[in-house]
Design a protein around this motif. Structure first.
Motif, PDB file in Angstrom:
ATOM      1  N   ILE A 207      44.881  57.354  55.406  1.00  0.00           N
ATOM      2  CA  ILE A 207      44.178  56.191  54.866  1.00  0.00           C
ATOM      3  C   ILE A 207      43.337  55.539  55.952  1.00  0.00           C
ATOM      4  O   ILE A 207      42.168  55.204  55.752  1.00  0.00           O
ATOM      5  CB  ILE A 207      45.178  55.175  54.283  1.00  0.00           C
ATOM      6  CG1 ILE A 207      45.931  55.792  53.102  1.00  0.00           C
ATOM      7  CG2 ILE A 207      44.464  53.889  53.854  1.00  0.00           C
ATOM      8  CD1 ILE A 207      47.083  54.952  52.596  1.00  0.00           C
ATOM      9  N   TRP A 208      43.935  55.354  57.125  1.00  0.00           N
ATOM     10  CA  TRP A 208      43.228  54.738  58.255  1.00  0.00           C
ATOM     11  C   TRP A 208      41.994  55.543  58.626  1.00  0.00           C
ATOM     12  O   TRP A 208      40.919  54.973  58.867  1.00  0.00           O
ATOM     13  CB  TRP A 208      44.167  54.634  59.455  1.00  0.00           C
ATOM     14  CG  TRP A 208      43.467  54.286  60.737  1.00  0.00           C
ATOM     15  CD1 TRP A 208      43.093  53.044  61.158  1.00  0.00           C
ATOM     16  CD2 TRP A 208      43.038  55.198  61.751  1.00  0.00           C
ATOM     17  NE1 TRP A 208      42.458  53.125  62.371  1.00  0.00           N
ATOM     18  CE2 TRP A 208      42.406  54.428  62.767  1.00  0.00           C
ATOM     19  CE3 TRP A 208      43.134  56.579  61.912  1.00  0.00           C
ATOM     20  CZ2 TRP A 208      41.873  55.009  63.913  1.00  0.00           C
ATOM     21  CZ3 TRP A 208      42.602  57.153  63.052  1.00  0.00           C
ATOM     22  CH2 TRP A 208      41.981  56.373  64.038  1.00  0.00           C
ATOM     23  N   ASP A 209      42.109  56.859  58.654  1.00  0.00           N
ATOM     24  CA  ASP A 209      40.981  57.704  59.042  1.00  0.00           C
ATOM     25  C   ASP A 209      39.839  57.566  58.041  1.00  0.00           C
ATOM     26  O   ASP A 209      38.658  57.587  58.415  1.00  0.00           O
ATOM     27  CB  ASP A 209      41.436  59.160  59.138  1.00  0.00           C
ATOM     28  CG  ASP A 209      40.455  60.020  59.913  1.00  0.00           C
ATOM     29  OD1 ASP A 209      39.974  59.563  60.973  1.00  0.00           O
ATOM     30  OD2 ASP A 209      40.148  61.133  59.465  1.00  0.00           O
ATOM     31  N   HIS A 210      40.191  57.409  56.773  1.00  0.00           N
ATOM     32  CA  HIS A 210      39.167  57.210  55.744  1.00  0.00           C
ATOM     33  C   HIS A 210      38.532  55.831  55.871  1.00  0.00           C
ATOM     34  O   HIS A 210      37.300  55.685  55.818  1.00  0.00           O
ATOM     35  CB  HIS A 210      39.784  57.373  54.360  1.00  0.00           C
ATOM     36  CG  HIS A 210      38.875  56.977  53.239  1.00  0.00           C
ATOM     37  ND1 HIS A 210      37.824  57.761  52.816  1.00  0.00           N
ATOM     38  CD2 HIS A 210      38.852  55.838  52.472  1.00  0.00           C
ATOM     39  CE1 HIS A 210      37.190  57.144  51.834  1.00  0.00           C
ATOM     40  NE2 HIS A 210      37.787  55.979  51.609  1.00  0.00           N
ATOM     41  N   ILE A 211      39.343  54.817  56.058  1.00  0.00           N
ATOM     42  CA  ILE A 211      38.854  53.444  56.107  1.00  0.00           C
ATOM     43  C   ILE A 211      37.914  53.217  57.278  1.00  0.00           C
ATOM     44  O   ILE A 211      36.870  52.580  57.146  1.00  0.00           O
ATOM     45  CB  ILE A 211      40.048  52.459  56.170  1.00  0.00           C
ATOM     46  CG1 ILE A 211      40.693  52.324  54.781  1.00  0.00           C
ATOM     47  CG2 ILE A 211      39.612  51.093  56.683  1.00  0.00           C
ATOM     48  CD1 ILE A 211      41.930  51.458  54.765  1.00  0.00           C
ATOM     49  N   ARG A 212      38.253  53.740  58.439  1.00  0.00           N
ATOM     50  CA  ARG A 212      37.440  53.434  59.622  1.00  0.00           C
ATOM     51  C   ARG A 212      36.062  54.098  59.562  1.00  0.00           C
ATOM     52  O   ARG A 212      35.170  53.727  60.322  1.00  0.00           O
ATOM     53  CB  ARG A 212      38.153  53.851  60.908  1.00  0.00           C
ATOM     54  CG  ARG A 212      38.320  55.349  61.091  1.00  0.00           C
ATOM     55  CD  ARG A 212      38.924  55.664  62.435  1.00  0.00           C
ATOM     56  NE  ARG A 212      39.074  57.085  62.635  1.00  0.00           N
ATOM     57  CZ  ARG A 212      38.929  57.691  63.799  1.00  0.00           C
ATOM     58  NH1 ARG A 212      38.622  56.991  64.866  1.00  0.00           N
ATOM     59  NH2 ARG A 212      39.095  58.989  63.904  1.00  0.00           N
ATOM     60  N   SER A 213      35.881  55.074  58.674  1.00  0.00           N
ATOM     61  CA  SER A 213      34.571  55.721  58.543  1.00  0.00           C
ATOM     62  C   SER A 213      33.712  55.062  57.471  1.00  0.00           C
ATOM     63  O   SER A 213      32.564  55.442  57.268  1.00  0.00           O
ATOM     64  CB  SER A 213      34.755  57.209  58.207  1.00  0.00           C
ATOM     65  OG  SER A 213      35.336  57.371  56.929  1.00  0.00           O
ATOM     66  N   SER A 214      34.271  54.059  56.783  1.00  0.00           N
ATOM     67  CA  SER A 214      33.529  53.396  55.708  1.00  0.00           C
ATOM     68  C   SER A 214      32.352  52.604  56.271  1.00  0.00           C
ATOM     69  O   SER A 214      32.438  52.022  57.352  1.00  0.00           O
ATOM     70  CB  SER A 214      34.451  52.453  54.937  1.00  0.00           C
ATOM     71  OG  SER A 214      33.714  51.704  53.994  1.00  0.00           O
ATOM     72  N   ARG A 215      31.268  52.586  55.517  1.00  0.00           N
ATOM     73  CA  ARG A 215      30.102  51.798  55.893  1.00  0.00           C
ATOM     74  C   ARG A 215      30.017  50.501  55.088  1.00  0.00           C
ATOM     75  O   ARG A 215      29.014  49.784  55.165  1.00  0.00           O
ATOM     76  CB  ARG A 215      28.824  52.630  55.699  1.00  0.00           C
ATOM     77  CG  ARG A 215      28.780  53.858  56.607  1.00  0.00           C
ATOM     78  CD  ARG A 215      27.625  54.765  56.229  1.00  0.00           C
ATOM     79  NE  ARG A 215      27.686  56.012  56.999  1.00  0.00           N
ATOM     80  CZ  ARG A 215      26.952  56.267  58.071  1.00  0.00           C
ATOM     81  NH1 ARG A 215      26.104  55.363  58.507  1.00  0.00           N
ATOM     82  NH2 ARG A 215      27.063  57.416  58.713  1.00  0.00           N
ATOM     83  N   ASP A 216      31.061  50.188  54.325  1.00  0.00           N
ATOM     84  CA  ASP A 216      31.043  48.986  53.497  1.00  0.00           C
ATOM     85  C   ASP A 216      31.311  47.723  54.309  1.00  0.00           C
ATOM     86  O   ASP A 216      31.045  46.608  53.851  1.00  0.00           O
ATOM     87  CB  ASP A 216      32.091  49.087  52.381  1.00  0.00           C
ATOM     88  CG  ASP A 216      31.761  50.178  51.384  1.00  0.00           C
ATOM     89  OD1 ASP A 216      30.565  50.538  51.277  1.00  0.00           O
ATOM     90  OD2 ASP A 216      32.690  50.679  50.719  1.00  0.00           O
ATOM     91  N   PHE A 217      31.872  47.888  55.504  1.00  0.00           N
ATOM     92  CA  PHE A 217      32.232  46.759  56.357  1.00  0.00           C
ATOM     93  C   PHE A 217      32.186  47.211  57.806  1.00  0.00           C
ATOM     94  O   PHE A 217      32.051  48.402  58.091  1.00  0.00           O
ATOM     95  CB  PHE A 217      33.636  46.241  56.010  1.00  0.00           C
ATOM     96  CG  PHE A 217      34.640  47.344  55.828  1.00  0.00           C
ATOM     97  CD1 PHE A 217      35.199  48.012  56.913  1.00  0.00           C
ATOM     98  CD2 PHE A 217      35.008  47.756  54.554  1.00  0.00           C
ATOM     99  CE1 PHE A 217      36.105  49.044  56.740  1.00  0.00           C
ATOM    100  CE2 PHE A 217      35.919  48.793  54.367  1.00  0.00           C
ATOM    101  CZ  PHE A 217      36.463  49.438  55.469  1.00  0.00           C
ATOM    102  N   ASP A 218      32.302  46.267  58.732  1.00  0.00           N
ATOM    103  CA  ASP A 218      32.377  46.598  60.154  1.00  0.00           C
ATOM    104  C   ASP A 218      33.837  46.834  60.511  1.00  0.00           C
ATOM    105  O   ASP A 218      34.652  45.898  60.455  1.00  0.00           O
ATOM    106  CB  ASP A 218      31.830  45.459  61.012  1.00  0.00           C
ATOM    107  CG  ASP A 218      30.316  45.364  60.951  1.00  0.00           C
ATOM    108  OD1 ASP A 218      29.703  46.133  60.174  1.00  0.00           O
ATOM    109  OD2 ASP A 218      29.743  44.527  61.669  1.00  0.00           O
ATOM    110  N   TYR A 219      34.175  48.089  60.854  1.00  0.00           N
ATOM    111  CA  TYR A 219      35.546  48.371  61.281  1.00  0.00           C
ATOM    112  C   TYR A 219      35.703  47.914  62.729  1.00  0.00           C
ATOM    113  O   TYR A 219      34.885  48.248  63.594  1.00  0.00           O
ATOM    114  CB  TYR A 219      35.870  49.861  61.173  1.00  0.00           C
ATOM    115  CG  TYR A 219      37.248  50.186  61.722  1.00  0.00           C
ATOM    116  CD1 TYR A 219      38.378  50.016  60.939  1.00  0.00           C
ATOM    117  CD2 TYR A 219      37.410  50.617  63.039  1.00  0.00           C
ATOM    118  CE1 TYR A 219      39.641  50.282  61.435  1.00  0.00           C
ATOM    119  CE2 TYR A 219      38.671  50.878  63.549  1.00  0.00           C
ATOM    120  CZ  TYR A 219      39.785  50.717  62.747  1.00  0.00           C
ATOM    121  OH  TYR A 219      41.024  50.963  63.253  1.00  0.00           O
ATOM    122  N   VAL A 220      36.766  47.160  63.008  1.00  0.00           N
ATOM    123  CA  VAL A 220      37.035  46.654  64.355  1.00  0.00           C
ATOM    124  C   VAL A 220      38.435  47.090  64.763  1.00  0.00           C
ATOM    125  O   VAL A 220      39.412  46.744  64.094  1.00  0.00           O
ATOM    126  CB  VAL A 220      36.939  45.112  64.413  1.00  0.00           C
ATOM    127  CG1 VAL A 220      37.276  44.612  65.820  1.00  0.00           C
ATOM    128  CG2 VAL A 220      35.548  44.643  64.004  1.00  0.00           C
TER     129      VAL A 220
END
Length: 275
Positions: free
Chosen positions: A242-255
């Motif tokens: 899940i984390w690997d998918h989320i951090r590649s999202s362009r919907d928000f700035d992953y920090v």
């Protein structure tokens, strides 16, 4: 192709050739591993300008994206991305990059080594040439536990953001169920941030992620941040996916939680106020 490694360094005094080793890449032309030191990244922040430090962080993350998955580099700062797909990392190309110097980051000449490209071997090289493995700093927050960092960090930004802000259908009629966001403020636009601890239960992750996505959907012009950290893959394999998918999202700035202070820096630069 035999295994090789290369050290990625940032020059801090170009006139004297002084530089700091930040990261390491290890590859056999088919499988590659890459990591960089958050400790060292924090150190150089006080030694180089803000623009250069920002570029270095983006460059390191882009390399990580290339290694971990096929990714389109919208920053256009990694020259091996062509035609919206990544070229296999190989020794001749890294050798080319060791000569090609942007005066911001540079690769060392590749060194061949009789080792398999596995995490254990990579960690040995990383600790020898770069830094101890997994020893990041977060300003004065010397930990990666998302929940603990959240507890420590939120009071530090209370003059910029409202904590645990509930957003209701009264404010945004398209919201069916009220959502709760960890940090919520406004300048010319809404700014918000959500902390998600990937080592907690699926229900916790799902609830927090749903609230973030729902708010992004109803306020598409908002500035949004998601703060998290990589969970231990051995203990939390599903959460790691899940984390690997989320951090590649362009919907928000992953920090990454180690760099959570960017949320405060953003608020300072843009005059964010609680709302």
């Amino acid at each position: 192709m035999k295994t090789f490694f290369s050290i990625l360094s940032a020059p801090i005094r170009p006139e004297s050739g002084e530089q700091i080793a930040l990261g390491l890449i290890m590859s056999d032309g088919e499988k590659s591993l890459f990591d960089y030191s958050l400790n060292k990244l924090g150190v150089i922040k006080s030694l180089v300008g803000e623009a250069q430090h920002h570029f270095i962080k983006k460059y390191l993350r882009s390399i990580e994206n290339v290694i971990n998955r096929v990714d389109v580099n919208d920053l256009e700062i990694i020259p091996w991305l062509q035609d919206q797909k990544n070229v296999v990392i190989n020794e001749p190309y890294i050798e080319y990059l060791s000569v090609y110097n942007r005066n911001v980051l540079s690769f060392s000449k590749p060194v061949r080594i009789d080792m398999a490209v596995i995490q254990e071997n990579f960690n040995q090289l990383f600790e020898k040439f770069v830094d101890l493995v997994k020893t990041p700093v977060i300003g004065n927050l010397q930990q990666r536990n998302v929940s603990r960092v959240k507890e420590t960090f939120i009071p530090l930004v209370s003059k910029y953001y409202t904590e645990k802000r509930e957003v209701t259908p009264t404010e945004f009629p398209s919201i069916v169920i009220p959502v709760t966001i960890d940090l919520y403020g406004k300048n010319e636009n809404i700014v918000f941030a959500q902390f998600i601890d990937m080592e907690r239960s699926f229900n916790h992750i799902k609830t927090n992620y749903y609230d973030l996505k729902e708010l992004i959907k109803v306020i598409p012009d908002a500035k949004s941040f998601l703060v998290s950290a990589e969970p231990e893959i051995e203990k939390f394999s599903k959460q790691h996916e899940i984390w690997d998918h989320i951090r590649s999202s362009r919907d928000f700035d992953y920090v990454d939680v180690s760099e959570v202070d960017v949320i405060r820096e953003y608020a300072e630069r843009h005059g964010v106020k609680p709302v």
